[in-house]
Design a protein around this motif. Structure first.
Motif, short mmCIF file in Angstrom:
data_model
loop_
_atom_site.label_atom_id
_atom_site.label_comp_id
_atom_site.label_asym_id
_atom_site.label_seq_id
_atom_site.Cartn_x
_atom_site.Cartn_y
_atom_site.Cartn_z
N VAL A 1 -5.14 10.78 -5.69
CA VAL A 1 -4.01 9.93 -5.31
C VAL A 1 -4.52 8.56 -4.85
O VAL A 1 -3.98 7.52 -5.25
N LEU A 2 -5.55 8.55 -4.02
CA LEU A 2 -6.10 7.28 -3.54
C LEU A 2 -6.69 6.46 -4.68
O LEU A 2 -6.54 5.23 -4.71
N VAL B 1 0.84 -1.20 0.00
CA VAL B 1 0.00 0.00 0.00
C VAL B 1 0.88 1.25 0.00
O VAL B 1 0.63 2.20 -0.75
N GLN B 2 1.92 1.26 0.82
CA GLN B 2 2.82 2.41 0.86
C GLN B 2 3.48 2.65 -0.49
O GLN B 2 3.54 3.79 -0.96
N GLU B 3 3.94 1.58 -1.12
CA GLU B 3 4.57 1.71 -2.43
C GLU B 3 3.59 2.23 -3.46
O GLU B 3 3.94 3.08 -4.30
N ALA B 4 2.35 1.75 -3.42
CA ALA B 4 1.33 2.22 -4.37
C ALA B 4 1.03 3.70 -4.14
O ALA B 4 0.87 4.46 -5.10
N LEU B 5 0.96 4.12 -2.88
CA LEU B 5 0.71 5.53 -2.58
C LEU B 5 1.87 6.40 -3.06
O LEU B 5 1.65 7.47 -3.65
N PHE B 6 3.09 5.97 -2.83
CA PHE B 6 4.24 6.75 -3.29
C PHE B 6 4.28 6.81 -4.82
O PHE B 6 4.56 7.86 -5.40
N GLU B 7 3.98 5.71 -5.47
CA GLU B 7 3.94 5.68 -6.93
C GLU B 7 2.86 6.62 -7.45
O GLU B 7 3.06 7.36 -8.42
N ALA B 8 1.71 6.60 -6.79
CA ALA B 8 0.61 7.49 -7.19
C ALA B 8 1.01 8.96 -6.99
O ALA B 8 0.73 9.80 -7.84
N LEU B 9 1.67 9.26 -5.87
CA LEU B 9 2.12 10.63 -5.62
C LEU B 9 3.13 11.08 -6.68
O LEU B 9 3.06 12.21 -7.16
N LYS B 10 4.05 10.19 -7.03
CA LYS B 10 5.03 10.53 -8.08
C LYS B 10 4.32 10.81 -9.39
O LYS B 10 4.65 11.76 -10.09
N THR B 11 3.35 9.99 -9.72
CA THR B 11 2.60 10.17 -10.96
C THR B 11 1.84 11.48 -10.94
O THR B 11 1.82 12.21 -11.93
N MET B 12 1.23 11.79 -9.81
CA MET B 12 0.46 13.04 -9.69
C MET B 12 1.38 14.24 -9.81
O MET B 12 0.98 15.27 -10.35
N ASP B 13 2.61 14.13 -9.32
CA ASP B 13 3.57 15.24 -9.45
C ASP B 13 3.91 15.51 -10.91
O ASP B 13 4.20 16.64 -11.28
#
Length: 111
Positions: A73-74, A30-42
């Motif tokens: 992000v979620l 879950v943490q990795e998916a959230l970080f990946e999503a944040l990177k994508t959103m950036d």
């Protein structure tokens, strides 16, 4: 906009113990998916609506913008998790998010 999610991450990582039903590998996923999503959103910089086409009364306030960003992000993190692990992970992922929010809330209360 990322401040809320970043605070949740910091609180979660700095907690000495996290109790719950889910295992550490699910938390990590879950943490990795959230970080990946944040990177994508950036990386997403173009607005969904061009400037000048929004009437002043339709401009979202800062709280609305933060909530919209968190929701996006979620949503993206959920898509990443489903692609990698299937829909079965979503219930456990929700538990992990609830843990993260609880840790974040308790950190804010003690500050």
């Amino acid at each position: 906009m990322q401040t809320f999610l970043f605070c949740i991450f910091i609180a979660f990582f700095s907690a000495s113990e996290v109790s719950g039903v889910v295992n550490d590998s699910t938390r990590q996923a879950v943490q990795e998916a959230l970080f990946e999503a944040l990177k994508t959103m950036d990386l997403v910089t173009e607005p969904s609506v061009s400037d000048g086409s929004i009437v002043e009364s339709q401009i979202a306030n800062e709280d609305s913008k933060k909530l919209q960003f968190n929701a996006e992000v979620l949503e993206l993190a959920s898509q990443i998790l489903v692609e990698k692990y299937g829909v079965g992970i979503l219930e456990d992922a929700n538990e992990v998010l609830q843990e993260m929010i609880a840790v974040s809330d308790s950190s804010e209360e003690s500050s």
